[in-house]
Design an enzyme around this catalytic site. Structure first.
Site, PDB file in Angstrom:
ATOM      1  N   HIS A 194      -4.695   6.206  -0.185  1.00  0.00           N
ATOM      2  CA  HIS A 194      -5.025   5.849   1.046  1.00  0.00           C
ATOM      3  C   HIS A 194      -3.951   6.139   2.143  1.00  0.00           C
ATOM      4  CE1 HIS A 194      -9.035   5.227   2.684  1.00  0.00           C
ATOM      5  NE2 HIS A 194      -8.816   3.957   2.604  1.00  0.00           N
ATOM      6  N   TYR A 224      -5.670  -2.225   9.791  1.00  0.00           N
ATOM      7  CA  TYR A 224      -6.032  -1.631   8.619  1.00  0.00           C
ATOM      8  C   TYR A 224      -6.762  -0.306   8.786  1.00  0.00           C
ATOM      9  CZ  TYR A 224      -4.022  -5.430   6.494  1.00  0.00           C
ATOM     10  OH  TYR A 224      -3.148  -6.505   5.799  1.00  0.00           O
ATOM     11  N   TYR A 272       0.752  -1.158   0.043  1.00  0.00           N
ATOM     12  CA  TYR A 272      -0.232   0.137  -0.015  1.00  0.00           C
ATOM     13  C   TYR A 272       0.642   1.279  -0.164  1.00  0.00           C
ATOM     14  CZ  TYR A 272      -4.028  -3.404   0.912  1.00  0.00           C
ATOM     15  OH  TYR A 272      -4.666  -4.165   1.030  1.00  0.00           O
ATOM     16  N   ASN A 284      -9.207   0.988   8.155  1.00  0.00           N
ATOM     17  CA  ASN A 284     -10.608   1.106   8.768  1.00  0.00           C
ATOM     18  C   ASN A 284     -11.130   0.903  10.046  1.00  0.00           C
ATOM     19  OD1 ASN A 284     -11.422   1.837   5.990  1.00  0.00           O
ATOM     20  ND2 ASN A 284     -12.745  -0.351   5.427  1.00  0.00           N
TER      21      ASN A 284
END
Length: 187
Positions: free
Chosen positions: A19, A65, A14, A67
């Site tokens: 994000h 993560y 990532y 969220n």
């Protein structure tokens, strides 16, 4: 005590994604201050610490993560008995055009599941650096794919200016200076 929290996803795949711009900013802040990250499982985070203007400052990269970042922040807040006004969260913002940086205290999650998690765990009245990531490419894919995509060649040259602005806001926050910034990097 102050706590600077970055939102992002912990896996290397990532890195460089929209994000993970919060991780990009906080990593640069840590590098600028010659800090090393340490894994603290009891806080579900990587942490480093420094002192600025007499304030103890914790930098926090949740290992959850994106969220679920509220879990890690809640653990830190409870352990150190932090007030929300002393917590600064750095995150990407789909509701803002790419290159726009806004500072906000509190507010709704506007569909951001990471902010929703934080709001559920600590309440609404913490400080946020919202870094705009919206652009025309967003119309070509769904939002979950868009935020996980890496910055494109048109965006990359502007990341240094975005980084400088975000770091300036973090410095002001750590030094207890008034922070009411809205900056637009792109014209």
């Amino acid at each position: 005590m102050k706590c600077i929290v970055a939102q992002g996803n912990p896996e290397a795949k990532y890195n460089g994604s929209r994000h993970n711009i919060g991780f990009f900013v906080i990593d640069e802040f840590a590098n600028k201050n010659n800090l090393k990250w340490q894994r603290k499982n009891k806080f579900q985070s990587d942490i480093c610490e420094l002192e600025i203007a007499g304030n103890r400052v914790l930098l926090l990269k949740p290992s959850t993560y994106y969220n679920q970042t509220g879990q890690a922040i809640g653990l830190i807040k409870d352990f150190y008995k932090l007030d929300n006004k002393d917590i600064l969260v750095v995150h990407d913002e789909l509701a803002l055009p790419f290159g726009t940086i806004r500072l906000r205290i509190g507010g709704s999650d506007a569909g951001n599941k990471g902010i929703k998690s934080i709001n559920q765990h600590i309440g609404l009245d913490y400080v946020r650096i919202r870094i705009g990531i919206d652009n025309q490419q967003r119309q070509l894919t769904d939002d979950s794919d868009f935020v996980l995509n890496k910055f494109n060649n048109e965006e990359k040259p502007l990341l240094d200016d975005i980084l400088k602005s975000a770091l300036s806001i973090i410095d002001d926050f750590c030094n207890d200076l008034a922070i009411h910034h809205t900056r637009k990097i792109t014209e």
